[in-house]
Design an enzyme around this catalytic site. Structure first.
Site, mmCIF file in Angstrom:
data_model
loop_
_atom_site.group_PDB
_atom_site.id
_atom_site.type_symbol
_atom_site.label_atom_id
_atom_site.label_comp_id
_atom_site.label_asym_id
_atom_site.label_seq_id
_atom_site.Cartn_x
_atom_site.Cartn_y
_atom_site.Cartn_z
ATOM 1 N N HIS A 266 0.822 -1.215 0.000
ATOM 2 C CA HIS A 266 0.000 0.000 0.000
ATOM 3 C C HIS A 266 0.864 1.275 0.000
ATOM 4 C CE1 HIS A 266 -3.614 -2.359 0.847
ATOM 5 N NE2 HIS A 266 -2.953 -2.972 1.807
HETATM 6 C C1 BDR Z 1 -2.627 1.376 5.277
HETATM 7 O O1 BDR Z 1 -2.918 0.836 6.556
HETATM 8 C C2 BDR Z 1 -1.739 0.481 7.209
HETATM 9 O O2 BDR Z 1 -1.897 -0.707 7.945
HETATM 10 C C3 BDR Z 1 -0.675 0.385 6.156
HETATM 11 O O3 BDR Z 1 0.599 0.689 6.679
HETATM 12 C C4 BDR Z 1 -1.120 1.399 5.135
HETATM 13 O O4 BDR Z 1 -0.623 2.680 5.441
HETATM 14 C C5 BDR Z 1 -3.344 0.546 4.232
HETATM 15 O O5 BDR Z 1 -4.725 0.652 4.393
#
Ligand code: BDR
Ligand code: CA
Length: 305
Positions: free
Chosen positions: A234
């Site tokens: 992500h």
């Molecule tokens: C986001 O949520 C977090 O757990 C990850 O690091 C990322 O920034 C994804 O939805």
């Protein structure tokens, strides 16, 4: 070519660790400041994790610790995705560096003031520090080139049915940011769910370099996918957009953040068809060239020690 000055606001976080590697070792980027925020785990843990990563890479980029809680809500973390420490799976060497006694929003403002040109803000955690910056220093807007975020979704969520984690944790902060007038590039789940590293690439990581071996150890504990089916990167998408924006398809849209809904708080309402007759306040990433992304990741991580 001059390097792009950036500030990275993060909550490491296993995919944050990969984004930090790319921010540090991409030749096109000049990482001027790292700020931490509560999100995946407590801010004490995200700060400790960021400092451990900097020590691992022998990098002395300035770092400041940020908000311990969202603006008005208690913190709900994502230890179930990243482990209790937030970066489970690798034994980092002890070091004695501490964060200075200055809040993240102040450190960001000082960094903006010190820069001759506007700086790009990159956020890969909840937006609490940025909302505090905007509240304390409204004039910061003219000193920020743009804000590139991992957050939100034009479709479904990953924390609640409709809300993505970074926005869901502090919807009031996110709403403040989307109302700020800043130029916003939103890399949400529409692209980040597709930004997978393949099992084949992941299997070869331990022999790539020290960084690859460390990340592979973390990935064994990362629950956004699996080593055998592929892992979602992500946060890396925000860095990828900075370096290779041509990999993404963006659409200018009006984005509002739901702060009231009993079931929908933290949802990003992305007005793809212009039904609300509001001017666009964000460029929303809707498509990503996945093979090009994977190639860029491989090239970038190969530059790390
Ligand atoms: C986001 O949520 C977090 O757990 C990850 O690091 C990322 O920034 C994804 O939805
Ligand atoms: Ca994150």
């Amino acid at each position: 070519m001059s390097r792009l000055p950036i500030i990275l606001d993060t909550d490491p976080g296993i995919d944050d660790a990969v984004a930090l590697a790319a921010a540090l070792f991409s030749p096109a980027l000049d990482l001027q400041l790292i700020t931490t925020v509560a999100g995946n785990v407590s801010v004490e843990k995200t700060t400790r994790n960021a400092l451990q990563l900097l020590h691992f890479w022998q990098q002395d980029v300035p770092l400041a610790q940020g908000a311990a809680t969202p603006l008005v809500r208690p913190l709900r973390d994502a230890a179930c995705v990243h482990g209790e420490s937030g970066m489970e799976g690798y034994n980092f060497v002890a070091h004695d560096r501490l964060a200075p006694d200055i809040p993240a929003f102040q450190a960001i403002y000082n960094c903006l003031l010190a820069s001759e040109t506007p700086v790009t803000l990159v956020t890969i955690g909840p937006l609490t520090n940025i909302a505090l910056l905007l509240t304390h220093y409204p004039d910061c807007v003219t000193r920020i080139k743009r804000l590139v975020m991992m957050g939100g979704s034009a479709g479904r969520g990953n924390f609640t049915p409709n809300a993505e984690f970074n926005i869901a944790i502090d919807p009031e902060a996110a709403a403040r940011v989307f109302q700020s007038g800043l130029e916003i590039i939103m890399c949400g789940l529409d692209v980040t769910n597709k930004a997978m590293l393949t099992p084949e690439y992941l299997a070869a990581l331990p022999t790539l370099n020290r960084t690859g071996a460390m990340l592979h150890a973390l990935f064994s504990h990362y629950r956004s996918g699996s080593l055998s089916t592929g892992l979602r990167m992500h946060d890396l998408c925000a860095i990828a957009w900075l370096v290779k924006p041509e990999m993404f398809t963006l659409k200018p849209c009006f984005v509002a953040v739901e702060t009231q809904g009993e079931y929908t708080s933290g949802a990003t309402v992305v007005d793809l068809e212009g039904r609300l007759n509001q001017p666009a306040n964000a460029q929303v990433a809707l498509e990503i060239d996945v093979p090009a992304f994977q190639q860029w990741v491989a090239q970038t991580l190969a530059l790390a020690p």
